[in-house]
Design a protein around this motif. Structure first.
Motif, PDB file in Angstrom:
ATOM      1  N   LEU A 117       0.862  -1.188   0.000  1.00  0.00           N
ATOM      2  CA  LEU A 117       0.000   0.000   0.000  1.00  0.00           C
ATOM      3  C   LEU A 117       0.891   1.228   0.000  1.00  0.00           C
ATOM      4  O   LEU A 117       1.702   1.404   0.911  1.00  0.00           O
ATOM      5  N   VAL A 118       0.767   2.055  -1.053  1.00  0.00           N
ATOM      6  CA  VAL A 118       1.683   3.176  -1.229  1.00  0.00           C
ATOM      7  C   VAL A 118       0.947   4.457  -1.578  1.00  0.00           C
ATOM      8  O   VAL A 118      -0.207   4.437  -2.011  1.00  0.00           O
ATOM      9  N   ALA A 119       1.656   5.572  -1.370  1.00  0.00           N
ATOM     10  CA  ALA A 119       1.222   6.872  -1.892  1.00  0.00           C
ATOM     11  C   ALA A 119       2.117   7.174  -3.076  1.00  0.00           C
ATOM     12  O   ALA A 119       3.318   6.903  -3.055  1.00  0.00           O
ATOM     13  N   VAL A 120       1.519   7.740  -4.112  1.00  0.00           N
ATOM     14  CA  VAL A 120       2.236   8.020  -5.358  1.00  0.00           C
ATOM     15  C   VAL A 120       2.470   9.523  -5.463  1.00  0.00           C
ATOM     16  O   VAL A 120       1.593  10.327  -5.097  1.00  0.00           O
ATOM     17  N   ALA A 121       3.635   9.901  -5.979  1.00  0.00           N
ATOM     18  CA  ALA A 121       3.955  11.315  -6.164  1.00  0.00           C
ATOM     19  C   ALA A 121       3.073  11.903  -7.262  1.00  0.00           C
ATOM     20  O   ALA A 121       2.877  11.288  -8.308  1.00  0.00           O
ATOM     21  N   LYS A 122       2.570  13.107  -6.982  1.00  0.00           N
ATOM     22  CA  LYS A 122       1.684  13.788  -7.922  1.00  0.00           C
ATOM     23  C   LYS A 122       2.483  14.185  -9.154  1.00  0.00           C
ATOM     24  O   LYS A 122       3.620  14.672  -9.044  1.00  0.00           O
ATOM     25  N   GLY A 123       1.882  14.005 -10.321  1.00  0.00           N
ATOM     26  CA  GLY A 123       2.507  14.429 -11.573  1.00  0.00           C
ATOM     27  C   GLY A 123       2.188  15.885 -11.850  1.00  0.00           C
ATOM     28  O   GLY A 123       1.296  16.470 -11.262  1.00  0.00           O
ATOM     29  N   ASP A 124       2.946  16.498 -12.751  1.00  0.00           N
ATOM     30  CA  ASP A 124       2.716  17.912 -13.081  1.00  0.00           C
ATOM     31  C   ASP A 124       1.502  18.126 -13.925  1.00  0.00           C
ATOM     32  O   ASP A 124       0.913  17.491 -14.582  1.00  0.00           O
TER      33      ASP A 124
END
Length: 176
Positions: free
Chosen positions: A169-176
């Protein structure tokens, strides 16, 4: 009568020559029919032999997989134990004597699980997000981490041999 003539004369019934030809034709047809049936039986035998061989291979594969995944339920039930022991380590002070015992238990439990095919999925921040092994719980702003990469791990995942037991279970970095 002349005795010389008796020796040279052969007796034959009228139509015998035609009868032999008909019998030869019928025999040839019967031989060809039987050859055809033999070829059909050979082909059928080969197909049945191939089917039996395929069934044997499927059965061997099923038995092999049954042995490999026989402990799937047990190892799946142990995943919360891993989580609890790791949470205990994260919250225990370094000077706590119980911490050493928890470390030893976690190490031994991990060794036994690994010997039985359990593999931990613990992506580090910045690792590429893999939808086959990770479950995205949220998208967050993360400095220094590529867009759509793992930014934070909430819970480790596990695989049993090649089969996913629990995704990370992960959080993903927001894309631009």
């Amino acid at each position: 009568m002349h005795p010389e003539q008796d020796d040279d004369v052969t007796t034959s019934a009228p139509g015998d020559a035609l009868g032999n030809d008909d019998a030869n034709i019928e025999t040839d047809q019967l031989v060809e029919q039987l050859r055809g049936e033999i070829e059909q039986l050979r082909a059928k035998s080969l197909v049945e032999h191939a089917d039996l061989e395929n069934q044997r291979k499927r059965l061997e594969r099923d038995v092999r997989n049954a042995c490999r995944f026989a402990n799937k339920q047990l190892l799946g039930d142990l995943l919360p134990v891993f989580d609890s022991l790791e949470a205990a380590l994260a919250n225990a002070p370094d000077a706590d004597p119980m911490r050493d015992g928890v470390v030893l238990i976690l190490r031994e439990l991990g060794r036994v699980a690994e010997n039985n095919g359990l593999v931990e999925i613990a992506p580090a921040p910045g690792d590429a997000f893999n939808p086959d092994h990770h479950q995205a719980m949220s998208v967050i702003e993360a400095e220094g981490i590529a867009p759509n990469a793992v930014a934070q791990v909430f819970q480790k995942g596990f695989m049993l041999h090649e089969q996913l037991l629990r995704p990370a279970l992960v959080a993903v970095a927001k894309g631009d």
